[in-house]
Design a protein around this motif. Structure first.
Motif, mmCIF file in Angstrom:
data_model
loop_
_atom_site.group_PDB
_atom_site.id
_atom_site.type_symbol
_atom_site.label_atom_id
_atom_site.label_comp_id
_atom_site.label_asym_id
_atom_site.label_seq_id
_atom_site.Cartn_x
_atom_site.Cartn_y
_atom_site.Cartn_z
ATOM 1 N N THR A 1 13.118 21.896 10.829
ATOM 2 C CA THR A 1 13.071 21.864 9.365
ATOM 3 C C THR A 1 12.999 20.428 8.848
ATOM 4 O OG1 THR A 1 15.495 21.844 9.234
ATOM 5 C CG2 THR A 1 14.400 23.993 9.148
ATOM 6 N N ALA A 2 12.402 20.273 7.692
ATOM 7 C CA ALA A 2 12.414 18.991 6.992
ATOM 8 C C ALA A 2 13.513 19.088 5.942
ATOM 9 C CB ALA A 2 11.068 18.714 6.348
ATOM 10 N N LEU A 3 14.668 18.508 6.261
ATOM 11 C CA LEU A 3 15.828 18.632 5.370
ATOM 12 C C LEU A 3 15.669 17.837 4.084
ATOM 13 C CD1 LEU A 3 19.071 18.511 7.562
ATOM 14 C CD2 LEU A 3 18.137 20.437 6.299
ATOM 15 N N ALA A 4 14.956 16.724 4.155
ATOM 16 C CA ALA A 4 14.829 15.873 2.962
ATOM 17 C C ALA A 4 13.612 14.983 3.032
ATOM 18 C CB ALA A 4 16.089 15.019 2.799
ATOM 19 N N ASN A 5 12.989 14.796 1.877
ATOM 20 C CA ASN A 5 11.948 13.781 1.713
ATOM 21 C C ASN A 5 12.637 12.542 1.150
ATOM 22 O OD1 ASN A 5 9.985 15.704 2.397
ATOM 23 N ND2 ASN A 5 9.756 16.331 0.252
ATOM 24 N N LEU A 6 12.641 11.458 1.896
ATOM 25 C CA LEU A 6 13.410 10.293 1.475
ATOM 26 C C LEU A 6 12.865 9.652 0.202
ATOM 27 C CD1 LEU A 6 14.377 8.606 4.848
ATOM 28 C CD2 LEU A 6 15.742 10.084 3.378
ATOM 29 N N TRP A 7 11.567 9.818 -0.070
ATOM 30 C CA TRP A 7 11.030 9.248 -1.308
ATOM 31 C C TRP A 7 11.537 10.018 -2.531
ATOM 32 C CZ3 TRP A 7 8.078 11.709 2.389
ATOM 33 C CH2 TRP A 7 7.503 12.930 2.034
ATOM 34 N N GLU A 8 12.086 11.210 -2.315
ATOM 35 C CA GLU A 8 12.717 11.956 -3.407
ATOM 36 C C GLU A 8 14.212 11.667 -3.467
ATOM 37 O OE1 GLU A 8 9.689 15.819 -3.380
ATOM 38 O OE2 GLU A 8 11.653 15.954 -2.402
ATOM 39 N N ILE B 1 1.503 9.257 -2.019
ATOM 40 C CA ILE B 1 2.239 8.324 -1.175
ATOM 41 C C ILE B 1 1.638 6.915 -1.218
ATOM 42 C CG2 ILE B 1 2.842 7.762 1.215
ATOM 43 C CD1 ILE B 1 4.600 9.941 0.005
ATOM 44 N N TRP B 2 0.318 6.813 -1.146
ATOM 45 C CA TRP B 2 -0.307 5.492 -1.142
ATOM 46 C C TRP B 2 -0.398 4.911 -2.550
ATOM 47 C CZ3 TRP B 2 -3.476 8.998 2.078
ATOM 48 C CH2 TRP B 2 -3.233 8.809 3.447
ATOM 49 N N ALA B 3 -0.107 3.635 -2.678
ATOM 50 C CA ALA B 3 -0.194 2.955 -3.960
ATOM 51 C C ALA B 3 -1.658 2.746 -4.341
ATOM 52 C CB ALA B 3 0.515 1.610 -3.894
ATOM 53 N N VAL B 4 -1.963 2.840 -5.620
ATOM 54 C CA VAL B 4 -3.332 2.621 -6.089
ATOM 55 C C VAL B 4 -3.463 1.340 -6.903
ATOM 56 C CG1 VAL B 4 -4.003 5.050 -6.046
ATOM 57 C CG2 VAL B 4 -2.932 4.115 -8.111
ATOM 58 N N MET C 1 0.838 -1.207 0.000
ATOM 59 C CA MET C 1 0.000 0.000 0.000
ATOM 60 C C MET C 1 0.867 1.249 0.000
ATOM 61 S SD MET C 1 -1.445 0.020 3.926
ATOM 62 C CE MET C 1 -0.362 -0.452 5.290
ATOM 63 N N VAL C 2 2.177 1.075 0.287
ATOM 64 C CA VAL C 2 3.082 2.231 0.300
ATOM 65 C C VAL C 2 4.503 1.743 0.030
ATOM 66 C CG1 VAL C 2 3.219 2.119 2.845
ATOM 67 C CG2 VAL C 2 3.979 4.183 1.645
ATOM 68 N N TYR C 3 4.856 1.709 -1.261
ATOM 69 C CA TYR C 3 6.193 1.272 -1.630
ATOM 70 C C TYR C 3 7.192 2.426 -1.581
ATOM 71 C CZ TYR C 3 5.105 3.257 -6.233
ATOM 72 O OH TYR C 3 4.753 4.113 -7.253
ATOM 73 N N LYS C 4 6.697 3.668 -1.642
ATOM 74 C CA LYS C 4 7.588 4.822 -1.553
ATOM 75 C C LYS C 4 8.152 4.947 -0.136
ATOM 76 C CE LYS C 4 5.451 7.709 -5.143
ATOM 77 N NZ LYS C 4 4.836 9.023 -5.435
ATOM 78 N N LEU C 5 9.361 5.459 -0.032
ATOM 79 C CA LEU C 5 10.066 5.564 1.243
ATOM 80 C C LEU C 5 9.506 6.735 2.050
ATOM 81 C CD1 LEU C 5 12.335 4.224 2.814
ATOM 82 C CD2 LEU C 5 13.949 5.728 1.680
ATOM 83 N N GLU C 6 8.367 6.500 2.700
ATOM 84 C CA GLU C 6 7.657 7.568 3.415
ATOM 85 C C GLU C 6 8.355 7.899 4.735
ATOM 86 O OE1 GLU C 6 5.734 9.569 6.210
ATOM 87 O OE2 GLU C 6 5.390 7.421 6.502
ATOM 88 N N ALA C 7 9.278 8.839 4.672
ATOM 89 C CA ALA C 7 9.963 9.334 5.864
ATOM 90 C C ALA C 7 10.688 10.621 5.484
ATOM 91 C CB ALA C 7 10.952 8.305 6.406
#
Length: 342
Positions: A203-210, A286-289, A111-117
């Protein structure tokens, strides 16, 4: 002949109804799922949305959730010979390592293969170079959070030895950041937003899925032998999850009802954080469809694990990690939609 034609048409209609419509009452199959966090985090809420909205029941499933202390624990549970779990959510990379060692596990949906962190840092640290000499909260060297930190240090010209590390278990990461015990941590989106509210300037330094767009995050997995015995049950579970995630993108109010019911009290008290997280997830998709197991993601993660020395032999092809029959059958029932995950 006309009567025969009408009769055949009626039979075809009944057959389609059996495939597409809800399963008859009282025919639900028990299905026990292990979840790694109690209470759940936002990214795992599609399972609970499917419970609340009766999506599992409509697909003939009586789903029970059992909670564990983290993804490693759920993976150990599903690989245990005495496990009473039908499936579990665990880190996909951990499962892939186990599969190459003969664990007998297969991934059958995500349901979420992207690195959500995200990597969150203390006020004043607005670029990676400012991490020099600072303290990072991680679970241990070589672990997920350590590798995540290193993924942004190197490209910014900062050596691993130029930062300090403190062992910080996941539940303590936000408190450690708020209490100034560490200067940066790897946490989930809602945790970053909560930290920013409680300590302005975080601060959010990085989106890991990017930063790592092809690293496989989490997946549903089960023993291959169990999948073979009850393939149709696993197909219906995957169908339910796709129906849930697709519906969530259009049902903010319903999703927030589920969030208010299941999330930790701190998020119920700061519910605007959850609303912002939902909006963020929708924007970032973020969520897989679909089945949530892109071939490129599996390939990249396999090679990454090989480079780290976690996979010792040659990396098997993507199909070796996946119960492809379940994924294909589930997609055949609901149809593939955009954005495609290949």
């Amino acid at each position: 002949m006309k009567i025969l034609h009408v009769f055949v048409t009626f039979l075809v209609f009944l057959g389609m109804a059996a495939v597409q419509g809800p399963y008859p009452a009282g025919a639900a199959d028990k299905f026990v799922v292990g979840m790694p966090v109690r209470p759940p985090i936002v990214v795992h809420l599609p399972v609970f949305y499917a419970l609340d909205k009766g999506i599992f029941k409509k697909n003939g499933l009586d789903v029970e959730v059992k909670f564990f202390r983290g993804g490693n624990a759920t993976h150990r549970a599903i690989t245990s010979a005495g496990s009473n779990l039908d499936a579990t959510v665990a880190p996909a990379a951990l499962a892939m390592i186990g599969i190459t060692k003969g664990s007998g596990i297969k991934l059958f949906h995500s349901m979420v293969y992207k690195l959500e962190a995200q990597i969150a840092a203390a006020p004043g640290i607005d670029k990676v170079q400012k991490l020099r000499g600072r303290t990072m909260g991680i679970e241990g060297r070589g672990g997920f959070s350590h590798l995540a930190i290193r993924s942004i240090l190197g490209p910014a010209g900062v050596a691993d030895k130029e930062v300090k590390y403190m062992k910080t278990p996941p539940p303590a990461r936000v408190p450690f950041l708020l209490k100034k015990k560490v200067d940066a941590v790897v946490i989930h989106v809602e945790q970053v937003l909560l930290a920013q509210k409680k300590r302005p300037g975080v601060t959010a330094l990085a989106n890991l899925w990017e930063v790592r767009p092809h690293q496989f995050f989490g997946a549903f997995m089960a023993r291959d032998s169990q999948i073979e015995k009850k393939k149709d049950t696993y197909v219906r579970f995957a169908v339910s999850m796709m129906q849930a995630t697709r519906r969530i993108y259009k049902d903010k109010a319903g999703f927030l009802q589920t969030a208010k019911k299941w999330l930790r009290p701190v998020y119920k008290k700061n519910f605007e954080v959850v609303e912002k997280t939902y909006d963020f997830f929708v924007k970032e998709r973020i969520w897989a469809v679909n089945s949530g197991m892109p071939k490129k993601t599996i390939e990249w993660t396999g090679q990454f694990l090989k480079k780290l020395g976690k996979i010792k032999k040659a990396v098997p092809p993507p199909a070796s990690f996946v119960a492809t029959g379940v994924a294909k059958a589930a997609l055949a029932k609901v149809g593939e939609i955009s954005p495609y995950e290949r």
